[in-house]
Scaffold this motif. Structure first.
Motif, PDB file in Angstrom:
ATOM      1  N   ARG A   1      -0.874   3.386   1.840  1.00 16.19           N
ATOM      2  CA  ARG A   1      -2.151   2.781   1.194  1.00 16.19           C
ATOM      3  C   ARG A   1      -2.893   4.018   0.621  1.00 16.19           C
ATOM      4  O   ARG A   1      -3.316   3.988  -0.610  1.00 16.19           O
ATOM      5  N   GLU A   2      -2.678   5.134   1.338  1.00 19.33           N
ATOM      6  CA  GLU A   2      -3.360   6.376   0.891  1.00 19.33           C
ATOM      7  C   GLU A   2      -2.875   6.843  -0.390  1.00 19.33           C
ATOM      8  O   GLU A   2      -3.323   7.284  -1.529  1.00 19.33           O
ATOM      9  N   ALA A   3      -1.412   6.491  -0.696  1.00 21.95           N
ATOM     10  CA  ALA A   3      -0.856   7.017  -1.647  1.00 21.95           C
ATOM     11  C   ALA A   3      -1.162   6.564  -3.061  1.00 21.95           C
ATOM     12  O   ALA A   3      -1.405   7.056  -4.086  1.00 21.95           O
TER      13      ALA A   3
ATOM     14  N   MET B   1      -7.999   2.771   1.799  1.00 24.99           N
ATOM     15  CA  MET B   1      -8.473   2.436   2.968  1.00 24.99           C
ATOM     16  C   MET B   1      -8.386   1.147   3.668  1.00 24.99           C
ATOM     17  O   MET B   1      -8.459   0.180   2.953  1.00 24.99           O
TER      18      MET B   1
ATOM     19  N   GLN C   1      -2.574  -4.544  -4.749  1.00 24.86           N
ATOM     20  CA  GLN C   1      -2.473  -4.352  -3.144  1.00 24.86           C
ATOM     21  C   GLN C   1      -1.357  -3.460  -2.691  1.00 24.86           C
ATOM     22  O   GLN C   1      -1.113  -2.799  -1.576  1.00 24.86           O
TER      23      GLN C   1
ATOM     24  N   GLY D   1      -4.434   4.912  -3.192  1.00 26.10           N
ATOM     25  CA  GLY D   1      -5.868   4.851  -3.103  1.00 26.10           C
ATOM     26  C   GLY D   1      -6.342   3.520  -3.217  1.00 26.10           C
ATOM     27  O   GLY D   1      -5.628   2.395  -3.137  1.00 26.10           O
ATOM     28  N   GLY D   2      -7.806   3.221  -3.284  1.00 25.64           N
ATOM     29  CA  GLY D   2      -8.371   2.106  -3.353  1.00 25.64           C
ATOM     30  C   GLY D   2      -8.238   1.620  -4.565  1.00 25.64           C
ATOM     31  O   GLY D   2      -7.820   2.021  -5.664  1.00 25.64           O
TER      32      GLY D   2
ATOM     33  N   GLN E   1      -0.720   4.177  11.396  1.00 22.91           N
ATOM     34  CA  GLN E   1      -0.711   5.183  10.326  1.00 22.91           C
ATOM     35  C   GLN E   1       0.211   5.084   9.396  1.00 22.91           C
ATOM     36  O   GLN E   1      -0.144   5.516   8.303  1.00 22.91           O
ATOM     37  N   SER E   2       1.327   4.371   9.717  1.00 19.76           N
ATOM     38  CA  SER E   2       2.380   4.354   8.623  1.00 19.76           C
ATOM     39  C   SER E   2       1.754   3.313   7.449  1.00 19.76           C
ATOM     40  O   SER E   2       1.971   3.774   6.209  1.00 19.76           O
ATOM     41  N   GLU E   3       0.879   2.454   7.666  1.00 20.33           N
ATOM     42  CA  GLU E   3       0.455   1.744   6.696  1.00 20.33           C
ATOM     43  C   GLU E   3      -0.698   2.398   5.958  1.00 20.33           C
ATOM     44  O   GLU E   3      -0.813   2.349   4.661  1.00 20.33           O
ATOM     45  N   ARG E   4      -1.396   3.348   6.666  1.00 20.32           N
ATOM     46  CA  ARG E   4      -2.370   4.114   6.131  1.00 20.32           C
ATOM     47  C   ARG E   4      -1.496   4.807   5.141  1.00 20.32           C
ATOM     48  O   ARG E   4      -2.362   5.340   3.986  1.00 20.32           O
ATOM     49  N   LEU E   5      -0.754   5.533   5.567  1.00 21.32           N
ATOM     50  CA  LEU E   5       0.089   6.387   4.488  1.00 21.32           C
ATOM     51  C   LEU E   5       0.530   5.801   3.262  1.00 21.32           C
ATOM     52  O   LEU E   5       0.201   6.363   2.023  1.00 21.32           O
TER      53      LEU E   5
END
Lengths: 354, 182, 303
Positions: free
Chosen positions: A21-23, B1, A64, A25-26, A15-19
């Motif tokens: 990356r979410e900031a 994602m 990235q 975006g793709g 989840q910490s990695e998702r947080l």
């Protein structure tokens, strides 16, 4: 009461990695292209520190990691680990460099000429805030020179050597596979010349600057004169298995020669790196200039500056202090408490005698 | 994602072979004198698991040379080789030239692979790291005086490692092992 | 020869992440480190997809040793669920397809930071210890070249002097973890930052221990049945942490290395550091099923 099911850690790190990356975006190929085109000096810096020349991959690494430079360099270095070494390119002589910029502070003019080339050195550093008001930032077009500078020039040190002002290092005839490769061998001291130059080439720019600056300010014995600074492109010449040699493309390189004026002849320091990075080359060449005879533990001593300018290692170690250390801490606490108890016991034992 | 986790890569045949070979070598070197099975007989597996273009190798047996050259390793004289393949050793002379490394870099001492017969020949009493107290083994097919010569050459931590091959069985003798010929 | 002969068929990822040549270098260096126990062998130490200082040295060893049948356990500070242990375990499983476990007895390979498990390891198990600083002499000699020469000369006088000064000043050796130890009577080694509690477990053990410092690019080993002797003066014996009488407030287990948990009332509670030992103890109490193996310490004392 039971220990919690030990999946907590895995969920937390996911989840910490998702947080993170979410900031951001793709991102897509267009973002990669835009980063590559708009931030060439950043790309150069990352490629240099990663010791991997690929502008697209460097742009991906920046996209990235959201521009977290240490992470971007690590990402590229880790990718590099997975790649086989196919060939060793032919050595490039200085006069074979396709030169964009070449200046010397040692002479007013030099054989081949001072070529100012692209630089912000004389720009007035005024932030283009008008862009926020909707104006476009449009640089004025370049007026072509009447007589273009020659693209290939000898190094200034060649002229100096011919005039007995300095001794060029003995040519190193080591070829191909025999050239020591820092990425495949550990750095040991006294360092092989190739390892020293490779290590400086991929050193972290800020670290090299900090120690190089220390040397410039007086923590080194030699004050540098920029003998020659060059931004260029180098041809990567490799040999096809059928024996023909061919160019696999050009890479941007920068190099600096700095000299001292302490003795009867000039002393010389040298550094080069992938990409255009003038600060790094001048600082690194200054360290190289100052390293012969430097005291152990001095910032200009080879072991000191090569170890401490390695960006992936130093940044990694720095952030590792975030990891839990409670076992070692506990072990030290135990020793402290025991020592304290011993001292208290000794004092009690002493008191009646007084 | 986050990208969906990709399936783990499968090891190639050469990877599996090299992994098994090294498993045998590290086990054998960690427990001197106890034979361990390689995936197949002969030097080839060891060469593929350990050697590449960073290495310099010597081979007394010309039949092994092509296998070494395929790895990209450079063929060298014994004293410059980090890996020395002596095959069925006839006399002791080559041992004098094996690289021992230095006190500063003991890892420059060579790895030596030779043929022998495990369970035959003179009895040896081994002691040192990897051995609980002592261990007795028989290794035949080596020239007489081999172990005395080894003892004379090794100046710990300088020295060399020996792998004795008998078919697919391998015994490891690191430089740290004391050997008494019974 | 063709251009294609120089390379290999394209793979998204090599098995075990490291390419074949990186693994071969690791293998060569592991053999040398076993041959000269406790001696630091330099290696190239490739960059891996983790930051330096986060177990990259141990990871390179693990990735070289594993195959799809190797059952892997990863611990940090004794715990399997510590975030970085979880990260390393997930990475190894992902790139090498290895089964994982938290049970020390089930593991074929254990990668650990700062602890040796409490259950006795067998000869078919390999312990890989992550090492931040491989140089036991660093505190008396920060320059690696000089320190290397001191090892070459077996010149450990300054190390002894430092220990002696600590005893004079504080009445005891103040070294907490990473207690310098003499291996096979020749090389002084750091056992890695394991507590003093764990150092005797390395002495004459049945298993192979490989210690690897990725950032500092040094690998060393303690083969089975190798002497590992903490540096002590004959009249000041080696002392492990005073944990032998502590009881884990969560599992009730007693006589193992503990984590101290400060309490609001100013006191301390203790939890067993080897988390899986705690889990097994609780399970045994709940359903009576005994899964615990023999431990190095019995009744709080090294046996």
């Amino acid at each position: 009461m039971a220990y919690v099911a030990t999946r907590g850690g895995e969920r937390a790190i996911e989840q910490s990695e998702r947080l993170f990356r979410e900031a951001m975006g793709g991102f897509d190929k267009a973002r990669v292209t835009e980063i590559k085109q708009s931030l060439p000096y950043l790309i150069d810096r990352v490629m240099g520190e990663a010791s991997l020349y690929d502008e697209d991959l460097a742009a991906i690494a920046l996209a990235q990691t959201g521009g977290e430079l240490y992470e971007a360099v690590l990402l590229l270095r880790a990718w590099r680990t997975t790649q086989p070494r196919l060939q060793v390119a032919a050595p490039v002589e200085q006069e074979q460099l396709f030169t964009h910029r070449r200046i010397s502070a040692a002479f007013k003019d030099i054989p081949g000429g001072q070529v100012l080339g692209p630089t912000l050195d004389y720009a007035h550093r005024i932030l283009a805030t008008e862009v926020l008001q909707g104006a476009d930032y449009k640089p004025a077009p370049v007026d072509p020179a009447e007589a273009p500078s020659p693209a290939y020039q000898p190094s200034v040190s060649t002229w100096q050597a011919e005039n007995d002002l300095l001794d060029l290092p003995d040519p190193d005839g080591t070829e191909g596979n025999d050239i020591p490769d820092l990425t495949r061998e550990p750095l040991l001291f006294p360092s092989k010349r190739a390892h020293t130059l490779q290590s400086l080439a991929r050193a972290e720019t800020g670290g090299v600057l900090a120690l190089g600056y220390a040397a410039m300010r007086g923590y080194g014995q030699a004050h540098p004169t920029v003998n020659e600074l060059r931004l260029a492109e180098a041809e990567i010449e490799v040999t096809h298995p059928d024996g023909r040699s061919f160019s696999a493309g050009r890479v941007k390189v920068s190099q600096a020669e700095v000299v001292d004026k302490k003795g009867e002849k000039l002393g010389i320091g040298y550094a080069a790196t992938f990409g255009w990075n003038e600060v790094k080359c001048i600082a690194a060449a200054t360290l190289d200039l100052n390293s012969p005879g430097a005291d152990k533990g001095a910032p200009t001593e080879e072991e000191f500056f090569l170890y401490h300018t390695e960006g992936v290692e130093s940044s990694g170690f720095c952030i590792h202090f975030k990891l839990p250390h409670y076992v070692t801490f506990q072990s030290s606490l135990d020793a402290m408490r025991d020592a304290k108890a011993k001292k208290a016991a000794a004092n009690i034992a002493k008191e009646p005698a007084e | 994602m986050l990208a969906a986790p990709e399936p783990s890569p499968d090891p190639s045949l050469s990877e599996t072979d090299a992994n098994q070979t090294f498993d045998a070598l590290i086990w054998a070197l960690s427990r001197p004198g106890i034979p361990r099975g390689l995936p197949a007989a002969g030097e080839a597996r060891i060469i593929r698991a350990l050697l590449d273009r960073e290495c310099r190798a010597y081979s007394a047996d010309p039949l092994i040379l092509p296998e070494i050259m395929r790895t990209g390793a450079q063929i060298a004289e014994i004293d410059a080789a980090d890996h020395v393949f002596l095959g069925a050793l006839q006399d002791l002379a080559p041992l004098d030239r094996i690289a021992l490394g230095s006190d500063l870099y003991p890892d420059d001492g060579a790895t030596v692979v030779l043929r022998g017969q495990i369970g035959q020949g003179p009895g040896l009493r081994l002691s040192g790291p990897g051995i609980e107290s002592t261990l007795t083994v028989q290794i035949g097919g080596l020239p007489s005086g081999f172990w005395q010569k080894r003892r004379a050459l090794i100046r710990y931590p300088m020295g060399f490692e020996i792998f004795i091959l008998d078919g697919a069985a391998v015994i490891g003798i690191p430089r740290s092992t004391d050997i008494e010929v019974l | 020869m063709k251009l294609a002969d120089l390379t290999k068929p394209w793979e998204a990822l090599s098995y075990g992440f490291l390419d074949a040549s990186a693994k071969r270098e690791m293998r060569r260096k592991m053999l040398k480190s076993i041959a000269v126990p406790g001696c630091q062998m330099p290696y190239a130490s490739r960059e891996v997809p983790m930051a330096r200082g986060w177990g990259t040295g141990g990871l390179q060893v693990s990735l070289t040793l594993v195959n799809p049948r190797t059952r892997v356990k990863v611990i940090d500070q004794g715990a399997d669920d510590s975030v970085n242990a979880a990260s390393i375990r997930r990475f190894i499983a992902r790139v090498a397809g290895t089964p994982t476990t938290m049970d020390t007895l089930e593991a074929g390979l254990i990668q650990s930071r700062h602890r040796v498990p409490e259950e006795i390891l067998r000869d078919d198990q390999v312990l890989v210890l992550q090492v931040p600083n491989p140089e036991p002499l660093r505190s008396v000699q920060p320059n690696m070249s000089i320190a290397r020469q001191m090892h070459a000369d077996a010149d450990y006088g300054r190390m002894w002097l430092q220990l002696y000064e600590q005893i004079v000043r504080s009445g005891r050796v103040m070294q907490g973890a990473s207690y310098p130890s003499l291996v096979h009577g020749r090389h002084v080694m750091t056992p890695s930052p394991i507590p003093r509690w764990d150092v005797p477990k390395q002495h004459m053990a049945r298993h192979l221990t490989i210690l690897s410092a990725g950032r500092e690019k040094r690998i060393f080993a303690v083969p089975p049945f190798t002497r590992v002797e903490p540096l002590v003066f004959s009249d000041v014996p080696y002392k492990v942490e005073d944990h032998g009488d502590l009881t884990c407030t969560r599992s009730g287990t007693r006589g193992y290395f503990m984590n101290e948990i400060p309490q609001n009332d100013g006191t301390s509670a203790y939890e067993v550091s080897d988390s899986e030992w705690g889990v097994k103890t609780i399970r045994a109490a709940e359903d009576g099923g005994e899964t615990r193996g023999e431990t190095w310490y019995k009744d709080g004392k090294m046996s």
